[in-house]
Design an enzyme around this catalytic site. Structure first.
Site, PDB file in Angstrom:
ATOM      1  N   LYS A 109     -37.448 -51.251 -14.154  1.00 28.50           N
ATOM      2  CA  LYS A 109     -38.777 -51.811 -14.432  1.00 28.50           C
ATOM      3  C   LYS A 109     -38.581 -53.223 -14.976  1.00 28.50           C
ATOM      4  CE  LYS A 109     -41.242 -52.113 -17.993  1.00 28.50           C
ATOM      5  NZ  LYS A 109     -41.798 -53.482 -17.758  1.00 28.50           N
ATOM      6  N   GLY A 166     -35.106 -56.011 -25.191  1.00 31.97           N
ATOM      7  CA  GLY A 166     -36.398 -56.573 -25.541  1.00 31.97           C
ATOM      8  C   GLY A 166     -36.586 -56.621 -27.041  1.00 31.97           C
ATOM      9  N   GLU A 188     -30.724 -53.222 -26.701  1.00 26.33           N
ATOM     10  CA  GLU A 188     -30.318 -54.572 -27.115  1.00 26.33           C
ATOM     11  C   GLU A 188     -31.601 -55.289 -27.488  1.00 26.33           C
ATOM     12  OE1 GLU A 188     -30.202 -58.354 -27.063  1.00 26.33           O
ATOM     13  OE2 GLU A 188     -29.470 -58.232 -24.995  1.00 26.33           O
ATOM     14  N   CYS A 222     -32.188 -63.881 -27.053  1.00 25.78           N
ATOM     15  CA  CYS A 222     -32.012 -62.994 -28.201  1.00 25.78           C
ATOM     16  C   CYS A 222     -30.891 -63.466 -29.121  1.00 25.78           C
ATOM     17  CB  CYS A 222     -31.722 -61.578 -27.714  1.00 25.78           C
ATOM     18  SG  CYS A 222     -30.316 -61.456 -26.581  1.00 25.78           S
ATOM     19  N   GLU A 316     -38.026 -62.629 -36.103  1.00 21.62           N
ATOM     20  CA  GLU A 316     -37.515 -63.483 -35.034  1.00 21.62           C
ATOM     21  C   GLU A 316     -38.657 -64.271 -34.398  1.00 21.62           C
ATOM     22  OE1 GLU A 316     -34.782 -62.877 -31.061  1.00 21.62           O
ATOM     23  OE2 GLU A 316     -36.402 -61.435 -31.431  1.00 21.62           O
TER      24      GLU A 316
END
Length: 420
Positions: A109, A166, A188, A222, A316
């Site tokens: 996906k 994500g 992750e 990230c 973040e």
């Protein structure tokens, strides 16, 4: 056969370079430099993965009862892969490559923001490379419809593993849901990644490394350096040079090859970055460079004196913004680096490699680079984070642990004596 498919897929991808670079710019705002970085990385990933098809999948284990005992690995079956938009080519390829090479089938996906470069492209390439029908399945969706697909991957008993890259918030929800079904998941997630610059660092190198680590792909990575921690003796010189370099980074059209800062992914992302910076400044932070938007581009920005109670200091911020902190010692630098709930990547710049290694072992992160900034990946490395940055590892031998089941099988060659 699996090895040949991956080798051919790498060649096909390289032959479509210009087209894929264009798609990355159109869907994700990737500058030419970052798109080309992805185009170099993914063929290497596929060629590394090709070898995984012939990795040792078992061991012989001594037995106390005279049996010939083996630990054998077999594919888990169906793997659900959920990939993000930010490094669409790399992260979608990573999500499917090891599971496929180890003999699983995959349902991918991609993000609704990168349905082609992070999804449908692979259907075309792997079909041409000879992957049999039904082995790789790609499900796209409209904005707002991701939850239904995620629920199906979690709840369907045929899906035995999930990997997700994500946000921490979404990863936590997936992990909670997967736990109800005793389903393993590789995560992750986000990072508030520190870059430590010690007093003995080469100043020119440190400035270049910090700018790259903080601003590559508009900070929408990230691993991007969010917190730059510098020792006081070089702080003034380092900060001055980094601010000057930051102000000189061109923002604009990602299709122009000299653009460094392209557009953020959408209006919501732009507003989020704006609001986080404005809140930090309202609470006392100072802007050293940038701090403003032009159209859909937010200029590369450096902040200092960011208050601990601001959202920017705690969460973040996915954009081209980094905060600078000045400390009095290497020990204090490590303490500041660990003062976060995240633990993905980090960097230490020093002329003393032994000192850097000693400090690296004290940093609470899944990835630590000595004499480099936090952004880095190689297909064969055990990529992943700790704390709120996830669990499990992508890449190399670590993938064998994640995407196969280990079974204990014995052969009793002589009759056993049973006491009853």
């Amino acid at each position: 056969m699996r090895q040949g498919v991956f080798l051919k897929a790498a060649d096909i991808l390289e032959s479509r370079q210009d087209e894929v670079v264009s798609w990355l710019a159109r869907e994700t705002g990737a500058t030419f430099g970052f798109a080309m970085f992805q185009m170099h990385f993914v063929p290497g990933l596929f060629r590394q993965t090709a070898a995984l098809a012939y990795a040792p999948i078992g061991q012989v284990i001594p037995s106390d009862v005279g049996a010939f005992a083996m630990g054998l690995r077999r594919p888990v079956g169906v793997v659900g892969a959920i990939a993000p938009w930010n490094a669409a080519l790399i992260l979608s390829a990573r999500s499917i490559s090891s599971p496929l090479a180890l003999g699983n089938t995959v349902v991918l996906k991609p993000s609704e923001l990168s349905p082609y470069s992070g999804g449908l492209l692979w259907g075309e390439i792997f079909t041409e490379a000879g992957l049999p029908p039904g082995v790789l399945n790609i499900v796209t969706h409209a904005p707002g419809e991701a939850a239904e697909i995620g629920d199906e991957l979690v709840e369907n008993p045929s899906v035995r593993r999930i990997n997700f890259t994500g946000s921490t918030a979404t990863g936590r929800k997936l992990a909670e849901a997967a736990g109800k079904h005793l389903k393993r998941i590789v995560l992750e997630l986000g990072g508030y990644n520190p870059l430590i610059v010690l007093a003995d660092a080469d100043l020119d190198f440190a400035v270049d490394a910090a700018a790259f680590g903080a601003f590559l792909h508009q900070g929408q990575i990230c691993m991007s350096a969010r917190r730059i921690v510098v020792e006081r003796p070089i702080a003034e010189a380092f900060v001055g040079r980094l601010a000057e370099k930051t102000n000189g980074l061109k923002a604009g059209d990602p299709k122009e090859h000299d653009t460094i800062i392209g557009p953020l992914i959408n209006e919501g992302a732009l507003e989020s970055v704006k609001s986080r910076v404005e809140e930090a400044v309202a609470k006392g932070a100072k802007v050293l460079a940038g701090g403003e938007a032009t159209g859909s581009c937010y200029h590369a920005t450096l902040l200092t004196d960011v208050p601990e109670d601001s959202e920017f200091a705690r969460i973040e911020t996915f954009g081209p913004v980094a905060a600078i902190e000045v400390v009095d010692s290497a020990d204090e630098a490590v303490e500041r680096a660990n003062a976060t709930s995240y633990g993905l990547a980090s960097g230490i710049i020093t002329s003393d490699a032994d000192k850097g290694l000693a400090l690296a072992q004290r940093i609470e992160a899944g990835i630590v680079h000595v004499n480099d900034q936090p952004v880095g990946d190689e297909p064969q490395m055990p990529f992943g984070g700790v704390k709120d940055s996830g669990w499990g590892r992508f890449g190399g031998r670590a993938a064998l642990e994640e995407f196969t089941e280990l079974r204990w099988i014995t052969i009793q060659r002589t009759p056993r004596h049973f006491p009853i």
